[in-house]
Design a protein around this motif. Structure first.
Motif, PDB file in Angstrom:
ATOM      1  N   VAL A  94       0.841  -1.206   0.000  1.00 35.35           N
ATOM      2  CA  VAL A  94       0.000   0.000   0.000  1.00 35.35           C
ATOM      3  C   VAL A  94       0.869   1.246   0.000  1.00 35.35           C
ATOM      4  O   VAL A  94       0.636   2.195  -0.766  1.00 35.35           O
ATOM      5  CB  VAL A  94      -0.962  -0.009   1.212  1.00 35.35           C
ATOM      6  CG1 VAL A  94      -1.677   1.332   1.340  1.00 35.35           C
ATOM      7  CG2 VAL A  94      -1.975  -1.148   1.093  1.00 35.35           C
ATOM      8  N   LEU A  95       1.896   1.254   0.845  1.00 37.66           N
ATOM      9  CA  LEU A  95       2.813   2.399   0.917  1.00 37.66           C
ATOM     10  C   LEU A  95       3.459   2.656  -0.441  1.00 37.66           C
ATOM     11  O   LEU A  95       3.517   3.804  -0.909  1.00 37.66           O
ATOM     12  CB  LEU A  95       3.883   2.134   1.976  1.00 37.66           C
ATOM     13  CG  LEU A  95       5.003   3.175   2.103  1.00 37.66           C
ATOM     14  CD1 LEU A  95       4.459   4.549   2.466  1.00 37.66           C
ATOM     15  CD2 LEU A  95       6.033   2.725   3.135  1.00 37.66           C
ATOM     16  N   ASP A  96       3.910   1.591  -1.086  1.00 29.75           N
ATOM     17  CA  ASP A  96       4.584   1.712  -2.372  1.00 29.75           C
ATOM     18  C   ASP A  96       3.662   2.316  -3.426  1.00 29.75           C
ATOM     19  O   ASP A  96       4.073   3.174  -4.214  1.00 29.75           O
ATOM     20  CB  ASP A  96       5.060   0.326  -2.822  1.00 29.75           C
ATOM     21  CG  ASP A  96       5.769   0.390  -4.165  1.00 29.75           C
ATOM     22  OD1 ASP A  96       6.789   1.089  -4.258  1.00 29.75           O
ATOM     23  OD2 ASP A  96       5.298  -0.266  -5.115  1.00 29.75           O
ATOM     24  N   GLN A  97       2.395   1.914  -3.423  1.00 31.04           N
ATOM     25  CA  GLN A  97       1.459   2.389  -4.446  1.00 31.04           C
ATOM     26  C   GLN A  97       0.844   3.743  -4.117  1.00 31.04           C
ATOM     27  O   GLN A  97       0.674   4.578  -4.999  1.00 31.04           O
ATOM     28  CB  GLN A  97       0.308   1.390  -4.616  1.00 31.04           C
ATOM     29  CG  GLN A  97       0.634   0.195  -5.473  1.00 31.04           C
ATOM     30  CD  GLN A  97      -0.639  -0.525  -5.901  1.00 31.04           C
ATOM     31  OE1 GLN A  97      -1.646   0.087  -6.233  1.00 31.04           O
ATOM     32  NE2 GLN A  97      -0.572  -1.842  -5.903  1.00 31.04           N
ATOM     33  N   LEU A  98       0.476   3.943  -2.860  1.00 32.08           N
ATOM     34  CA  LEU A  98      -0.394   5.076  -2.519  1.00 32.08           C
ATOM     35  C   LEU A  98       0.244   6.133  -1.626  1.00 32.08           C
ATOM     36  O   LEU A  98      -0.349   7.179  -1.403  1.00 32.08           O
ATOM     37  CB  LEU A  98      -1.674   4.553  -1.840  1.00 32.08           C
ATOM     38  CG  LEU A  98      -2.499   3.535  -2.629  1.00 32.08           C
ATOM     39  CD1 LEU A  98      -3.702   3.096  -1.811  1.00 32.08           C
ATOM     40  CD2 LEU A  98      -2.947   4.107  -3.974  1.00 32.08           C
ATOM     41  N   GLY A  99       1.438   5.854  -1.092  1.00 29.80           N
ATOM     42  CA  GLY A  99       2.110   6.845  -0.274  1.00 29.80           C
ATOM     43  C   GLY A  99       1.761   6.768   1.204  1.00 29.80           C
ATOM     44  O   GLY A  99       0.907   5.981   1.633  1.00 29.80           O
ATOM     45  N   ALA A 100       2.428   7.621   1.973  1.00 32.49           N
ATOM     46  CA  ALA A 100       2.400   7.513   3.432  1.00 32.49           C
ATOM     47  C   ALA A 100       1.045   7.831   4.052  1.00 32.49           C
ATOM     48  O   ALA A 100       0.645   7.192   5.027  1.00 32.49           O
ATOM     49  CB  ALA A 100       3.478   8.417   4.038  1.00 32.49           C
ATOM     50  N   ASP A 101       0.336   8.815   3.531  1.00 29.33           N
ATOM     51  CA  ASP A 101      -0.932   9.179   4.159  1.00 29.33           C
ATOM     52  C   ASP A 101      -1.965   8.058   4.025  1.00 29.33           C
ATOM     53  O   ASP A 101      -2.666   7.727   4.989  1.00 29.33           O
ATOM     54  CB  ASP A 101      -1.476  10.487   3.580  1.00 29.33           C
ATOM     55  CG  ASP A 101      -0.619  11.686   3.995  1.00 29.33           C
ATOM     56  OD1 ASP A 101      -0.005  11.628   5.085  1.00 29.33           O
ATOM     57  OD2 ASP A 101      -0.555  12.659   3.229  1.00 29.33           O
ATOM     58  N   LYS A 102      -2.056   7.459   2.835  1.00 28.78           N
ATOM     59  CA  LYS A 102      -2.961   6.323   2.652  1.00 28.78           C
ATOM     60  C   LYS A 102      -2.475   5.124   3.461  1.00 28.78           C
ATOM     61  O   LYS A 102      -3.276   4.355   4.001  1.00 28.78           O
ATOM     62  CB  LYS A 102      -3.083   5.948   1.170  1.00 28.78           C
ATOM     63  CG  LYS A 102      -3.918   6.915   0.356  1.00 28.78           C
ATOM     64  CD  LYS A 102      -5.406   6.790   0.681  1.00 28.78           C
ATOM     65  CE  LYS A 102      -6.238   7.631  -0.272  1.00 28.78           C
ATOM     66  NZ  LYS A 102      -7.670   7.661   0.117  1.00 28.78           N
ATOM     67  N   PHE A 103      -1.144   4.968   3.544  1.00 30.14           N
ATOM     68  CA  PHE A 103      -0.610   3.892   4.371  1.00 30.14           C
ATOM     69  C   PHE A 103      -1.064   4.063   5.821  1.00 30.14           C
ATOM     70  O   PHE A 103      -1.430   3.088   6.479  1.00 30.14           O
ATOM     71  CB  PHE A 103       0.923   3.869   4.321  1.00 30.14           C
ATOM     72  CG  PHE A 103       1.527   2.967   5.358  1.00 30.14           C
ATOM     73  CD1 PHE A 103       1.699   1.610   5.105  1.00 30.14           C
ATOM     74  CD2 PHE A 103       1.879   3.444   6.611  1.00 30.14           C
ATOM     75  CE1 PHE A 103       2.216   0.763   6.078  1.00 30.14           C
ATOM     76  CE2 PHE A 103       2.389   2.611   7.589  1.00 30.14           C
ATOM     77  CZ  PHE A 103       2.562   1.269   7.318  1.00 30.14           C
ATOM     78  N   ALA A 104      -1.043   5.281   6.326  1.00 35.18           N
ATOM     79  CA  ALA A 104      -1.462   5.522   7.710  1.00 35.18           C
ATOM     80  C   ALA A 104      -2.916   5.113   7.918  1.00 35.18           C
ATOM     81  O   ALA A 104      -3.273   4.561   8.967  1.00 35.18           O
ATOM     82  CB  ALA A 104      -1.251   6.986   8.087  1.00 35.18           C
ATOM     83  N   GLU A 105      -3.757   5.353   6.909  1.00 38.61           N
ATOM     84  CA  GLU A 105      -5.152   4.912   6.988  1.00 38.61           C
ATOM     85  C   GLU A 105      -5.219   3.387   7.026  1.00 38.61           C
ATOM     86  O   GLU A 105      -5.957   2.802   7.831  1.00 38.61           O
ATOM     87  CB  GLU A 105      -5.960   5.430   5.785  1.00 38.61           C
ATOM     88  CG  GLU A 105      -6.217   6.924   5.799  1.00 38.61           C
ATOM     89  CD  GLU A 105      -7.066   7.342   4.600  1.00 38.61           C
ATOM     90  OE1 GLU A 105      -8.101   6.674   4.346  1.00 38.61           O
ATOM     91  OE2 GLU A 105      -6.691   8.300   3.909  1.00 38.61           O
ATOM     92  N   PHE A 106      -4.442   2.753   6.154  1.00 40.12           N
ATOM     93  CA  PHE A 106      -4.397   1.290   6.139  1.00 40.12           C
ATOM     94  C   PHE A 106      -3.955   0.767   7.504  1.00 40.12           C
ATOM     95  O   PHE A 106      -4.555  -0.153   8.066  1.00 40.12           O
ATOM     96  CB  PHE A 106      -3.431   0.807   5.053  1.00 40.12           C
ATOM     97  CG  PHE A 106      -3.176  -0.678   5.086  1.00 40.12           C
ATOM     98  CD1 PHE A 106      -4.001  -1.549   4.396  1.00 40.12           C
ATOM     99  CD2 PHE A 106      -2.116  -1.198   5.820  1.00 40.12           C
ATOM    100  CE1 PHE A 106      -3.780  -2.922   4.440  1.00 40.12           C
ATOM    101  CE2 PHE A 106      -1.887  -2.566   5.870  1.00 40.12           C
ATOM    102  CZ  PHE A 106      -2.725  -3.430   5.176  1.00 40.12           C
ATOM    103  N   HIS A 107      -2.898   1.367   8.033  1.00 41.32           N
ATOM    104  CA  HIS A 107      -2.311   0.924   9.298  1.00 41.32           C
ATOM    105  C   HIS A 107      -3.354   0.937  10.412  1.00 41.32           C
ATOM    106  O   HIS A 107      -3.471  -0.025  11.176  1.00 41.32           O
ATOM    107  CB  HIS A 107      -1.131   1.835   9.639  1.00 41.32           C
ATOM    108  CG  HIS A 107      -0.150   1.240  10.588  1.00 41.32           C
ATOM    109  ND1 HIS A 107      -0.256   1.402  11.943  1.00 41.32           N
ATOM    110  CD2 HIS A 107       0.946   0.483  10.376  1.00 41.32           C
ATOM    111  CE1 HIS A 107       0.757   0.768  12.531  1.00 41.32           C
ATOM    112  NE2 HIS A 107       1.495   0.210  11.602  1.00 41.32           N
TER     113      HIS A 107
END
Length: 199
Positions: A94-107
């Protein structure tokens, strides 16, 4: 939590160093003087509690102003089983595709997922390219990142989750400060962040 400690500011945290590695960085690395590096496990309820109760205050009071970056690194504990590793690999996709902010949502959404299907649903709802994501996950494309995170956490003295290194940040991503072991309340983080900002 021992409120006496937090009220008098007498928490004693040991000195520690780490690096931001390839972790997801929330905030402005160009202006930040201090980093909070979180080592966490997706199957850790205390990590989830921290993220729900304490992280929002750190973000609004320190990260949004540009003074601090918050960095997510993986610390999967093998007694939680395969799901904790799969969640970590998925997060990196997710981080690789969408970046840190979206990763934080995923997390925040992937905590205590019952199975990888639930994890995959979260990733898809956030907007990953499904074919690319499925390949990334099935090939464990970012396993080395997760392994590196775990090794870095161990080197910093992390023994359980969540573990944090809060310290001054240099141009190479090195973080020199203190180790906070556990989901301490906001006041404990504030005290160490303020101490590091004053250096």
């Amino acid at each position: 939590t021992n409120t006496d400690n937090t009220a008098t500011g007498t928490d004693t945290f040991t000195a520690a160093t780490t690096n931001i590695g390839t972790g997801a960085v929330i905030g402005n690395r160009n202006t930040a003087k201090v980093a909070v590096v979180m080592y966490s496990d997706y199957q850790c309820p205390y990590c989830q509690s921290f993220e729900e109760e304490t992280y929002p205050d750190i973000k609004s009071n320190y990260v949004d102003s540009g003074d601090v970056i918050f960095v997510f690194r993986n610390y999967p504990l093998d007694f939680h089983g395969d799901i904790t590793y799969q969640s970590a690999y998925a997060g990196e996709c997710v981080l690789d595709q969408l970046g840190a902010d979206k990763f934080a949502e995923f997390h925040s959404q992937a905590y205590l997922a019952a199975d990888i299907a639930a994890v995959n649903t979260i990733a898809k709802n956030l907007g990953v390219n499904e074919a690319k994501y499925n390949t990334c996950l099935s090939t464990q494309e970012f396993k080395s990142r997760v392994d590196d995170d775990f090794a870095a956490g161990q080197a910093a003295g992390v023994s359980g989750t969540p573990g944090f290194v809060v310290g001054t940040l240099d141009a190479d991503g090195n973080v020199t400060g203190k180790l906070i072991e556990g989901a301490y309340p906001y006041d404990s983080f504030k005290a160490v962040i303020d101490e590091m900002l004053a250096k």
